[in-house]
Design an enzyme around this catalytic site. Sequence first.
Site, PDB file in Angstrom:
ATOM      1  N   GLN A   1      -4.813   2.161  14.991  1.00 35.26           N
ATOM      2  CA  GLN A   1      -3.667   2.662  14.218  1.00 35.26           C
ATOM      3  C   GLN A   1      -2.849   3.691  15.012  1.00 35.26           C
ATOM      4  OE1 GLN A   1      -4.898   4.234  10.403  1.00 35.26           O
ATOM      5  NE2 GLN A   1      -2.831   4.811   9.772  1.00 35.26           N
TER       6      GLN A   1
ATOM      7  N   HIS B   1      -3.917  13.817   0.722  1.00 29.02           N
ATOM      8  CA  HIS B   1      -4.161  12.903   1.844  1.00 29.02           C
ATOM      9  C   HIS B   1      -3.023  12.986   2.860  1.00 29.02           C
ATOM     10  CE1 HIS B   1      -5.279   9.377   4.158  1.00 29.02           C
ATOM     11  NE2 HIS B   1      -4.106   8.825   3.896  1.00 29.02           N
TER      12      HIS B   1
ATOM     13  N   THR C   1      -4.754   6.363  -0.107  1.00 33.22           N
ATOM     14  CA  THR C   1      -6.017   7.106  -0.126  1.00 33.22           C
ATOM     15  C   THR C   1      -5.956   8.241  -1.139  1.00 33.22           C
ATOM     16  OG1 THR C   1      -6.220   6.608   2.201  1.00 33.22           O
ATOM     17  CG2 THR C   1      -7.661   8.331   1.334  1.00 33.22           C
TER      18      THR C   1
ATOM     19  N   ASP D   1       0.849  -1.187   0.000  1.00 30.06           N
ATOM     20  CA  ASP D   1       0.000   0.000   0.000  1.00 30.06           C
ATOM     21  C   ASP D   1       0.885   1.238   0.000  1.00 30.06           C
ATOM     22  OD1 ASP D   1      -2.407   1.371   0.004  1.00 30.06           O
ATOM     23  OD2 ASP D   1      -2.496   1.494   2.185  1.00 30.06           O
TER      24      ASP D   1
ATOM     25  N   TYR E   1       1.115   2.419  15.488  1.00 34.15           N
ATOM     26  CA  TYR E   1       1.851   2.584  14.225  1.00 34.15           C
ATOM     27  C   TYR E   1       3.287   3.076  14.350  1.00 34.15           C
ATOM     28  CZ  TYR E   1       1.631   7.694  13.532  1.00 34.15           C
ATOM     29  OH  TYR E   1       1.822   9.040  13.617  1.00 34.15           O
TER      30      TYR E   1
ATOM     31  N   ARG F   1       0.298  15.733  13.277  1.00 37.82           N
ATOM     32  CA  ARG F   1       1.619  16.282  13.616  1.00 37.82           C
ATOM     33  C   ARG F   1       1.549  17.798  13.634  1.00 37.82           C
ATOM     34  NH1 ARG F   1       2.937  11.852  10.402  1.00 37.82           N
ATOM     35  NH2 ARG F   1       2.972  13.209   8.619  1.00 37.82           N
TER      36      ARG F   1
ATOM     37  N   LYS G   1      -5.045  -2.375   9.875  1.00 38.24           N
ATOM     38  CA  LYS G   1      -5.316  -2.485   8.438  1.00 38.24           C
ATOM     39  C   LYS G   1      -5.542  -3.929   7.983  1.00 38.24           C
ATOM     40  CE  LYS G   1      -3.926   1.858   7.238  1.00 38.24           C
ATOM     41  NZ  LYS G   1      -4.581   2.785   6.329  1.00 38.24           N
TER      42      LYS G   1
END
Length: 422
Positions: free
Chosen positions: A247, A141, A356, A134, A251, A150, A260
């Site tokens: 997530q 996005h 995305t 992915d 992550y 962030r 995911k």
Amino acid sequence: MIKANNPNLKSWVEVPHGSDFPIQNLPFGIFKTKYLSPVAGVAIGDHVLDLVYLHENGFLDGLGLPSGIFNQRFLNDFIALGKKQTREVRERISELLQHDNTELKNNVAAREIALIPMNEVQMLMPVRVPNYTDFYSSEEHATNVGSMFRDPKNALLPNWKHLPVGYHGRPSSIVVSGTPIKRPKGQIKLGDDPPSFASTRKLDFELEVAFITCSETKLGSHVTTSHAEDHIFGFVLFNDWSARDIQTWEYVPLGPFLAKNFGSTVSPWIVTLDALEPFRVKGPDQFPNVLPYLFTEGEKNFDIRLEVLIEPERSQPTTVCRSNFKCMYWNVNQQLAHHTVNGCNIQVGDMYASGTISGPSPGSYGSMLELTWNGQKPLSMPDGSERKFIEDGDTVIMKGYAEKDGVRIGFGECKGKILPAD
Ligand code: MN
């Protein structure tokens, strides 16, 4: 010029106005019926053309096809024949379906067997997927997510404009459109509390398009940007379901994992790269200049209009997003060149999802995370309810098509319903 793409072609098979599957498309898939075990087919209008029947009855003679090539559970062996041969098959099917070709048209017995109404078939996974990657290739996005989690002033990380960021996903849980997805459970950490184990409260979709490779390369070799398209058979719509609360906690530092891998949904028809040739467009300008191994020129993006709908359990579907595949900053040639530049080998049936696909305006954001800005701006549904994320009983439907000169090349639907957690 690929003859099968001629916008003037007409078929003797009736194609309803607005159909995703005119004679210029001819996407490949795997289907079964009450009477047929899984076999390969091609979509035309509201029908599926049975390729096993055509092959066994001489309609595909002279193309050098191995026996039984379509009588299989997956298209891997067929697409592995290579672009030249699969292109000849698509050209031949186009010939057989043209309004002035009588070979199949006037053979009523053959027609009756070979053409099956779409509402009598069940579509299955088109390929066995050995590897799934992915990417994260939409600037909009990546900017939205970076701003949210962030710093809006430095939303893109320093590497983003130098390489197509990606991660290795999980092929075992990729399912075909129509397969329900159970709400996943996992570790969720709220505020200063220790993590708890619960079902996700932030279940999301990601609107993506994936390309499928049709060749094996040797470990240690690489695919250049100028040869990448020789290795790409076609595209499907791809919903990279995501659990945002799982997530957020898991992550760092290695990227998405259980947020995911509980499921990804694909549309069943592989629209060939050949069929999308007329819809090429130039991608966004890339600055700073990319390293030489990522250099591409010309029209490497595709103008494919995309839409996401949410259908609540007892209500009509409503559109929540309209976007376009042409927005992607990194094109598929760059993605495949980058993926293999270190000697990583590719395999037949691999899926490479775009990331995305968000456009510049809020109505074009390709996930609920962005559409509701992490739940701060809920969407109103026609039944009066609100959505921050996806609820139990909701069906998420993705659609996509390219359109030009009166020809519409569509993908059909990529849909999945969310079932409650156990
Ligand atoms: Mn994704």
